[in-house]
Design an enzyme around this catalytic site. Structure first.
Site, PDB file in Angstrom:
ATOM      1  N   ASN A  27      30.677  49.922  29.136  1.00 13.54           N
ATOM      2  CA  ASN A  27      30.907  48.913  28.101  1.00 13.54           C
ATOM      3  C   ASN A  27      30.705  47.520  28.682  1.00 13.54           C
ATOM      4  O   ASN A  27      31.313  47.164  29.693  1.00 13.54           O
ATOM      5  CB  ASN A  27      32.327  49.059  27.558  1.00 13.54           C
ATOM      6  CG  ASN A  27      32.520  48.185  26.341  1.00 13.54           C
ATOM      7  OD1 ASN A  27      32.135  48.553  25.237  1.00 13.54           O
ATOM      8  ND2 ASN A  27      33.075  47.005  26.534  1.00 13.54           N
ATOM      9  N   ASP A  65     -15.007  40.612  13.144  1.00 16.96           N
ATOM     10  CA  ASP A  65     -14.051  39.922  12.258  1.00 16.96           C
ATOM     11  C   ASP A  65     -13.652  40.791  11.071  1.00 16.96           C
ATOM     12  O   ASP A  65     -13.105  40.308  10.095  1.00 16.96           O
ATOM     13  CB  ASP A  65     -14.648  38.596  11.758  1.00 16.96           C
ATOM     14  CG  ASP A  65     -15.907  38.778  10.923  1.00 16.96           C
ATOM     15  OD1 ASP A  65     -16.328  39.940  10.696  1.00 16.96           O
ATOM     16  OD2 ASP A  65     -16.483  37.763  10.493  1.00 16.96           O
ATOM     17  N   ARG A 115      13.497  42.631  24.249  1.00 18.09           N
ATOM     18  CA  ARG A 115      12.242  42.101  24.790  1.00 18.09           C
ATOM     19  C   ARG A 115      11.551  43.171  25.652  1.00 18.09           C
ATOM     20  O   ARG A 115      12.104  44.233  25.895  1.00 18.09           O
ATOM     21  CB  ARG A 115      12.535  40.830  25.573  1.00 18.09           C
ATOM     22  CG  ARG A 115      12.958  39.680  24.651  1.00 18.09           C
ATOM     23  CD  ARG A 115      13.398  38.462  25.432  1.00 18.09           C
ATOM     24  NE  ARG A 115      12.385  38.070  26.390  1.00 18.09           N
ATOM     25  CZ  ARG A 115      12.640  37.382  27.510  1.00 18.09           C
ATOM     26  NH1 ARG A 115      13.887  37.031  27.800  1.00 18.09           N
ATOM     27  NH2 ARG A 115      11.672  37.064  28.326  1.00 18.09           N
ATOM     28  N   TYR A 124      23.403  38.660  27.650  1.00 19.59           N
ATOM     29  CA  TYR A 124      22.037  38.728  28.154  1.00 19.59           C
ATOM     30  C   TYR A 124      21.965  39.757  29.275  1.00 19.59           C
ATOM     31  O   TYR A 124      22.649  39.623  30.292  1.00 19.59           O
ATOM     32  CB  TYR A 124      21.565  37.363  28.680  1.00 19.59           C
ATOM     33  CG  TYR A 124      20.222  37.469  29.361  1.00 19.59           C
ATOM     34  CD1 TYR A 124      19.093  37.846  28.631  1.00 19.59           C
ATOM     35  CD2 TYR A 124      20.079  37.244  30.722  1.00 19.59           C
ATOM     36  CE1 TYR A 124      17.860  37.998  29.248  1.00 19.59           C
ATOM     37  CE2 TYR A 124      18.845  37.385  31.344  1.00 19.59           C
ATOM     38  CZ  TYR A 124      17.742  37.758  30.606  1.00 19.59           C
ATOM     39  OH  TYR A 124      16.531  37.916  31.210  1.00 19.59           O
ATOM     40  N   ARG A 155     -14.996  28.117   9.360  1.00 22.90           N
ATOM     41  CA  ARG A 155     -13.949  27.949   8.349  1.00 22.90           C
ATOM     42  C   ARG A 155     -12.545  28.227   8.871  1.00 22.90           C
ATOM     43  O   ARG A 155     -11.564  27.925   8.193  1.00 22.90           O
ATOM     44  CB  ARG A 155     -14.272  28.819   7.124  1.00 22.90           C
ATOM     45  CG  ARG A 155     -15.444  28.258   6.323  1.00 22.90           C
ATOM     46  CD  ARG A 155     -15.960  29.264   5.325  1.00 22.90           C
ATOM     47  NE  ARG A 155     -14.919  29.683   4.398  1.00 22.90           N
ATOM     48  CZ  ARG A 155     -14.930  30.840   3.744  1.00 22.90           C
ATOM     49  NH1 ARG A 155     -15.921  31.691   3.926  1.00 22.90           N
ATOM     50  NH2 ARG A 155     -13.958  31.150   2.915  1.00 22.90           N
ATOM     51  N   ALA A 197     -19.761  39.471  17.503  1.00 22.11           N
ATOM     52  CA  ALA A 197     -18.611  38.568  17.601  1.00 22.11           C
ATOM     53  C   ALA A 197     -19.022  37.195  18.113  1.00 22.11           C
ATOM     54  O   ALA A 197     -18.267  36.525  18.800  1.00 22.11           O
ATOM     55  CB  ALA A 197     -17.561  39.176  18.523  1.00 22.11           C
ATOM     56  N   ALA A 198     -20.242  36.785  17.772  1.00 19.84           N
ATOM     57  CA  ALA A 198     -20.728  35.515  18.312  1.00 19.84           C
ATOM     58  C   ALA A 198     -20.504  34.359  17.359  1.00 19.84           C
ATOM     59  O   ALA A 198     -20.577  33.197  17.745  1.00 19.84           O
ATOM     60  CB  ALA A 198     -22.206  35.628  18.641  1.00 19.84           C
ATOM     61  N   GLY A 199     -20.222  34.684  16.118  1.00 18.30           N
ATOM     62  CA  GLY A 199     -20.140  33.651  15.091  1.00 18.30           C
ATOM     63  C   GLY A 199     -19.112  32.597  15.424  1.00 18.30           C
ATOM     64  O   GLY A 199     -18.132  32.843  16.121  1.00 18.30           O
ATOM     65  N   TYR A 248      17.779  35.111  37.456  1.00 18.48           N
ATOM     66  CA  TYR A 248      16.693  34.207  37.853  1.00 18.48           C
ATOM     67  C   TYR A 248      17.259  33.053  38.666  1.00 18.48           C
ATOM     68  O   TYR A 248      18.180  32.363  38.219  1.00 18.48           O
ATOM     69  CB  TYR A 248      16.028  33.690  36.575  1.00 18.48           C
ATOM     70  CG  TYR A 248      14.801  32.854  36.771  1.00 18.48           C
ATOM     71  CD1 TYR A 248      13.791  33.238  37.657  1.00 18.48           C
ATOM     72  CD2 TYR A 248      14.625  31.676  36.050  1.00 18.48           C
ATOM     73  CE1 TYR A 248      12.658  32.464  37.804  1.00 18.48           C
ATOM     74  CE2 TYR A 248      13.489  30.901  36.192  1.00 18.48           C
ATOM     75  CZ  TYR A 248      12.507  31.302  37.076  1.00 18.48           C
ATOM     76  OH  TYR A 248      11.384  30.540  37.222  1.00 18.48           O
TER      77      TYR A 248
END
Ligand code: UD1
Ligand code: CA
Length: 451
Positions: free
Chosen positions: A359, A105, A315, A348, A15, A9-11, A369
């Site tokens: 409900n 890759d 989330r 939310y 491109r 994975a050093a490349g 927050y």
């Protein structure tokens, strides 16, 4: 048999035209490096060595995030794949067993393919993974003699006759640790690229009386990523496979090409996924649920019979029990909704617990927050949260309690109580009509003056 992995994975990934190391670009929500590590996971490697160069710190963090035992060695200058493997020599000096070399890759090699390679080591000292290329292009060519692999010739160094070979090198190779490093140490760079080719180990092995063989896989598995276009193509290939697998498992996809999965999405049988649904990482949906159109889920667990969406957002930490309904424009984050709870509109729920059968009215917000800290909201079972209730956390609402519409809840509500927290309404008879008349006559006056 003990196995170790070396992941190259050093490349630079020139491109990609990116500041980010190539192997950290993502397919299906996970870096390419994780896909490569995952394909070898069923081999239960005892050691994992990642050869990093460009962006080695970030690569190292990502490798350890996947497996904290992963070691990262630095290849300061990228002098070729053979040179890259040689960098892992010291890290594996005390290891006895099979070494599998993979590219970071190349995300789609199937675990079964790697298992077949390790098994094939019973027949040969070196096992190389090849594939029949539809368009062999610039791949290295495998020169075989029956089951024997004689050598690998890189495109740049190949004769016209060799270039006509369609059996190509994927880059994956498997050998005993000692033999591999002995051979790699002999690799030179006297070739068209001036690089140390890992592929030269095959011919070097033959010269030492060691044997090599090739096993083959589908070309799709060997897809390597070198550009953004190839990254997009890999995503497309992943999604096509994930959709087909989901349907095979008994999931209904109303419009498969509009549903997006992550590398780890799990959806149970008889669940219906409507159009334009996106699954981010870490989602589990049990059987018989319905994910309605345009919903976005991430880090969430949806239980049997639950209904999500349309236009819902789950989330991380959203935990929906059986028969929960989460409707349009509802966002749930780090919150548990117990069995049969409903939040159907414009809400939310963050850092919260909602009891069974409760409900949640339209427009409810857990104000979790304060600008610095996050606080929890606890709502009991069979409660009724009136529309447009603001729950200023930390706060608790008891079982079977109720909040009046528009209430700003700043203190705990005992069980069975009604909380009303809003200004009392006053009606002024005729006031509106008188005011409108005043305003209209003022407007008429202004228009006259303007003429
Ligand atoms: C290599 C193979 C070729 C094969 C092809 C398959 C060699 C000499 N050639 O060619 O036979 O058909 O892959 O895709 O092995 N890397 C390093 N350090 C280096 C050089 C490379 O870590 O010094 C890594 C790259 O980041 C990449 C992988 O090794 O992930 C392959 O390197 P690359 O330069 O792409 O090899 P190819 O020329 O494509
Ligand atoms: Ca390549």
């Amino acid at each position: 048999m003990a196995t170790a992995l070396i992941i190259l994975a050093a490349g630079m990934g020139t491109r990609m035209n990116s500041d980010r190391p190539k192997v950290l670009h993502e397919v299906a929500g996970a870096p390419l490096l994780h896909h490569a590590m995952a394909s070898a996971a069923p081999l239960e490697p005892e050691r994992i060595v990642v050869v990093a160069g460009h962006g080695s710190e970030a690569v190292s963090r990502a490798a350890r995030a996947y497996d904290e035992t992963a070691e990262v060695v630095l290849q300061e200058e990228q002098l070729g794949t053979g040179h890259a493997v040689a960098q892992a020599r010291e890290a594996l000096a005390d290891f006895d067993g099979e070494v599998v070399v993979l590219y970071g890759d190349t995300p789609f090699i199937r675990p079964e393919t790697l298992e077949a390679m390790v098994e094939a080591r019973a027949q040969a000292d070196l096992v190389v993974l090849g594939f029949e290329a539809a368009d062999p292009g610039r791949y290295g060519r495998l020169v075989t003699q029956g089951a024997r692999l004689e050598r690998i010739v890189e495109f740049k160094d190949a004769t016209d006759e060799e270039r006509a070979i369609t059996l190509c090198n994927s880059g994956v190779i498997c050998a005993d640790r000692e033999a591999l490093f002995e051979l790699v140490a002999e690799v030179g760079n006297d070739n068209a690229s001036g690089e140390y080719y890992l592929t030269d180990v095959v011919a070097l092995a033959a010269a030492k009386g060691l044997s090599a063989t090739a096993i083959t896989c589908d070309e799709a598995e060997t897809l390597g990523i070198n550009s953004r276009a190839e990254l997009a193509a890999a995503e497309t290939a992943f999604q096509a496979r994930a959709r087909a697998e989901a349907m095979e498992m008994g999931v209904t996809l109303a419009a498969p090409e509009t549903v997006w999965f992550s590398y780890d999405t799990a959806v149970g049988r008889d669940t219906i996924v409507e159009q334009n649904v996106i699954f981010g990482p870490g989602v589990t949906v049990e059987s018989g649920a319905r994910i309605r159109a345009f919903s976005h889920l991430e880090g969430a667990h949806v239980s049997r019979g639950a209904i999500v969406g349309p236009y819902a957002r789950l989330r991380p930490g959203a935990e929906l029990a059986e028969e929960v309904h989460v409707g349009n424009f509802v966002e749930v984050k780090n919150a548990t909704l117990d069995e049969g709870a409903k939040a159907n509109h414009l809400t939310y729920l963050g850092d919260a617990h909602v009891g069974a059968g409760t409900n949640i009215g339209a427009g409810t917000i857990t104000c979790n927050y304060d600008g610095v800290f996050k606080h929890r909201t606890e709502i009991g079972a069979r409660a009724f949260i009136g529309s447009n209730t603001m729950l200023v956390a930390p706060v608790k609402v008891g079982d079977e309690a109720m909040t009046a519409t528009g209430t700003v809840v700043t203190a705990d509500v005992p069980e069975g109580a009604l909380a009303v927290g809003r200004a009392r309404q006053e009606n002024k008879p005729g006031f509106a009509r008188r005011m409108f008349e005043k305003l209209k006559s003022r407007k008429a006056r202004q228009q006259k003056e303007a003429v």
